[in-house]
Scaffold this motif. Structure first.
Motif, mmCIF file in Angstrom:
data_model
loop_
_atom_site.group_PDB
_atom_site.id
_atom_site.type_symbol
_atom_site.label_atom_id
_atom_site.label_comp_id
_atom_site.label_asym_id
_atom_site.label_seq_id
_atom_site.Cartn_x
_atom_site.Cartn_y
_atom_site.Cartn_z
ATOM 1 N N ASN A 32 11.324 16.323 2.537
ATOM 2 C CA ASN A 32 11.632 16.395 1.109
ATOM 3 C C ASN A 32 11.058 15.194 0.365
ATOM 4 O O ASN A 32 11.158 14.060 0.838
ATOM 5 C CB ASN A 32 13.137 16.459 0.885
ATOM 6 N N TYR A 33 10.480 15.462 -0.809
ATOM 7 C CA TYR A 33 9.925 14.437 -1.687
ATOM 8 C C TYR A 33 10.415 14.714 -3.095
ATOM 9 O O TYR A 33 10.550 15.877 -3.495
ATOM 10 C CB TYR A 33 8.388 14.478 -1.688
ATOM 11 N N ASN A 34 10.683 13.661 -3.881
ATOM 12 C CA ASN A 34 11.081 13.805 -5.274
ATOM 13 C C ASN A 34 9.897 13.534 -6.177
ATOM 14 O O ASN A 34 9.117 12.612 -5.937
ATOM 15 C CB ASN A 34 12.209 12.839 -5.628
ATOM 16 N N TYR A 35 9.784 14.326 -7.237
ATOM 17 C CA TYR A 35 8.728 14.155 -8.236
ATOM 18 C C TYR A 35 9.375 14.251 -9.605
ATOM 19 O O TYR A 35 10.008 15.259 -9.923
ATOM 20 C CB TYR A 35 7.648 15.221 -8.067
ATOM 21 N N LEU A 36 9.268 13.201 -10.414
ATOM 22 C CA LEU A 36 9.850 13.188 -11.747
ATOM 23 C C LEU A 36 8.785 13.591 -12.755
ATOM 24 O O LEU A 36 7.671 13.070 -12.719
ATOM 25 C CB LEU A 36 10.394 11.805 -12.082
ATOM 26 N N SER A 37 9.146 14.515 -13.653
ATOM 27 C CA SER A 37 8.186 15.045 -14.611
ATOM 28 C C SER A 37 8.878 15.400 -15.917
ATOM 29 O O SER A 37 10.053 15.751 -15.920
ATOM 30 C CB SER A 37 7.519 16.287 -14.016
ATOM 31 N N LYS A 43 0.831 -1.192 0.000
ATOM 32 C CA LYS A 43 0.000 0.000 0.000
ATOM 33 C C LYS A 43 0.875 1.256 0.000
ATOM 34 O O LYS A 43 1.869 1.329 0.709
ATOM 35 C CB LYS A 43 -0.897 -0.012 1.219
ATOM 36 N N LYS A 44 0.504 2.234 -0.813
ATOM 37 C CA LYS A 44 1.257 3.483 -0.912
ATOM 38 C C LYS A 44 0.915 4.383 0.268
ATOM 39 O O LYS A 44 -0.188 4.361 0.797
ATOM 40 C CB LYS A 44 0.886 4.215 -2.208
ATOM 41 N N SER A 45 1.862 5.175 0.651
ATOM 42 C CA SER A 45 1.650 6.150 1.718
ATOM 43 C C SER A 45 1.048 7.410 1.111
ATOM 44 O O SER A 45 1.218 7.691 -0.075
ATOM 45 C CB SER A 45 2.967 6.493 2.391
ATOM 46 N N GLN A 46 0.346 8.168 1.924
ATOM 47 C CA GLN A 46 -0.252 9.414 1.460
ATOM 48 C C GLN A 46 0.373 10.582 2.204
ATOM 49 O O GLN A 46 0.681 10.477 3.392
ATOM 50 C CB GLN A 46 -1.754 9.407 1.684
ATOM 51 N N GLY A 47 0.560 11.685 1.495
ATOM 52 C CA GLY A 47 1.106 12.884 2.093
ATOM 53 C C GLY A 47 0.199 14.066 1.850
ATOM 54 O O GLY A 47 -0.511 14.121 0.845
ATOM 55 N N LYS A 48 0.211 14.998 2.782
ATOM 56 C CA LYS A 48 -0.607 16.200 2.656
ATOM 57 C C LYS A 48 0.046 17.295 3.482
ATOM 58 O O LYS A 48 0.536 17.040 4.579
ATOM 59 C CB LYS A 48 -2.012 15.926 3.175
ATOM 60 N N GLY A 49 0.089 18.505 2.946
ATOM 61 C CA GLY A 49 0.659 19.611 3.699
ATOM 62 C C GLY A 49 0.869 20.834 2.837
ATOM 63 O O GLY A 49 0.529 20.855 1.655
ATOM 64 N N ILE A 50 1.467 21.836 3.437
ATOM 65 C CA ILE A 50 1.752 23.099 2.751
ATOM 66 C C ILE A 50 3.073 22.962 2.003
ATOM 67 O O ILE A 50 4.074 22.540 2.581
ATOM 68 C CB ILE A 50 1.854 24.253 3.765
ATOM 69 N N VAL A 55 11.829 4.863 -2.071
ATOM 70 C CA VAL A 55 12.671 4.154 -3.031
ATOM 71 C C VAL A 55 14.118 4.534 -2.753
ATOM 72 O O VAL A 55 14.512 5.680 -2.955
ATOM 73 C CB VAL A 55 12.293 4.528 -4.488
ATOM 74 N N GLY A 56 14.887 3.587 -2.287
ATOM 75 C CA GLY A 56 16.306 3.834 -2.024
ATOM 76 C C GLY A 56 16.550 4.920 -0.990
ATOM 77 O O GLY A 56 17.480 5.699 -1.130
ATOM 78 N N GLY A 57 15.708 5.012 0.001
ATOM 79 C CA GLY A 57 15.874 6.017 1.034
ATOM 80 C C GLY A 57 15.240 7.360 0.710
ATOM 81 O O GLY A 57 15.182 8.239 1.562
ATOM 82 N N ASN A 58 14.779 7.554 -0.531
ATOM 83 C CA ASN A 58 14.117 8.798 -0.931
ATOM 84 C C ASN A 58 12.619 8.575 -1.032
ATOM 85 O O ASN A 58 12.166 7.499 -1.398
ATOM 86 C CB ASN A 58 14.629 9.273 -2.291
ATOM 87 N N ARG A 59 11.866 9.602 -0.727
ATOM 88 C CA ARG A 59 10.416 9.544 -0.910
ATOM 89 C C ARG A 59 10.095 10.030 -2.311
ATOM 90 O O ARG A 59 10.400 11.172 -2.648
ATOM 91 C CB ARG A 59 9.715 10.417 0.126
ATOM 92 N N ARG A 60 9.485 9.169 -3.137
ATOM 93 C CA ARG A 60 9.175 9.516 -4.519
ATOM 94 C C ARG A 60 7.660 9.603 -4.699
ATOM 95 O O ARG A 60 6.935 8.650 -4.447
ATOM 96 C CB ARG A 60 9.749 8.484 -5.486
ATOM 97 N N ILE A 61 7.195 10.757 -5.159
ATOM 98 C CA ILE A 61 5.770 10.986 -5.396
ATOM 99 C C ILE A 61 5.375 10.267 -6.681
ATOM 100 O O ILE A 61 6.065 10.356 -7.698
ATOM 101 C CB ILE A 61 5.478 12.487 -5.503
ATOM 102 N N ASP A 62 4.231 9.539 -6.619
ATOM 103 C CA ASP A 62 3.722 8.829 -7.796
ATOM 104 C C ASP A 62 3.308 9.811 -8.882
ATOM 105 O O ASP A 62 2.813 10.899 -8.602
ATOM 106 C CB ASP A 62 2.508 7.965 -7.431
ATOM 107 N N LYS A 63 3.491 9.374 -10.127
ATOM 108 C CA LYS A 63 3.083 10.170 -11.264
ATOM 109 C C LYS A 63 1.585 10.427 -11.220
ATOM 110 O O LYS A 63 0.806 9.550 -10.878
ATOM 111 C CB LYS A 63 3.409 9.421 -12.556
ATOM 112 N N ARG A 64 1.196 11.617 -11.583
ATOM 113 C CA ARG A 64 -0.204 12.035 -11.666
ATOM 114 C C ARG A 64 -0.956 11.937 -10.340
ATOM 115 O O ARG A 64 -2.175 11.846 -10.320
ATOM 116 C CB ARG A 64 -0.953 11.254 -12.751
ATOM 117 N N SER A 65 -0.258 11.934 -9.196
ATOM 118 C CA SER A 65 -0.957 11.913 -7.916
ATOM 119 C C SER A 65 -0.807 13.239 -7.170
ATOM 120 O O SER A 65 -1.451 13.443 -6.151
ATOM 121 C CB SER A 65 -0.446 10.772 -7.034
#
Length: 102
Positions: A50-55, A13-20, A75-85
């Motif tokens: 910190n979160y990474n987002y690839l675009s 299950k993916k984690s969810q994030g929310k904030g400013i 992923v590998g110690g980094n938090r990666r935001i899912d595409k289109r989420s």
């Protein structure tokens, strides 16, 4: 049933994030191999994390100060935001419907 058969399993299950959204740092363009399109790595700071987002785009639809919501995985110690989420959160208490005169 044969040995080692796992059957139907849901993935992790993916984690969810929310904030400013506090900051956006963009790095790129990057190209891994021949034929791969260029992409940008956006490092988003949300509530001090910190979160990474690839675009493929150099700019994002969100700006600093927006309340954002997204799904991510580690992923590998980094938090990666899912595409289109990645998106803005709409607060119903602050929403104003357009008036009839507009």
């Amino acid at each position: 049933m044969r040995k080692g058969y796992q059957g139907f399993r849901k993935g992790k299950k993916k984690s969810q994030g929310k904030g400013i959204l506090e900051a956006i740092n963009t790095d790129g363009p990057h190209k891994e191999w021949l034929g791969m399109p260029e992409y940008y790595i956006h490092t988003l700071t949300v509530d001090g994390e910190n979160y990474n987002y690839l675009s493929a785009e150099q700019s994002l639809e969100v700006v600093v100060g927006d309340m954002v919501v997204f799904r991510y995985e580690v992923v590998g110690g980094n938090r990666r935001i899912d595409k289109r989420s990645l998106g803005k959160t709409i607060d119903p208490s602050q929403y104003q419907a357009p008036s009839e005169n507009d």
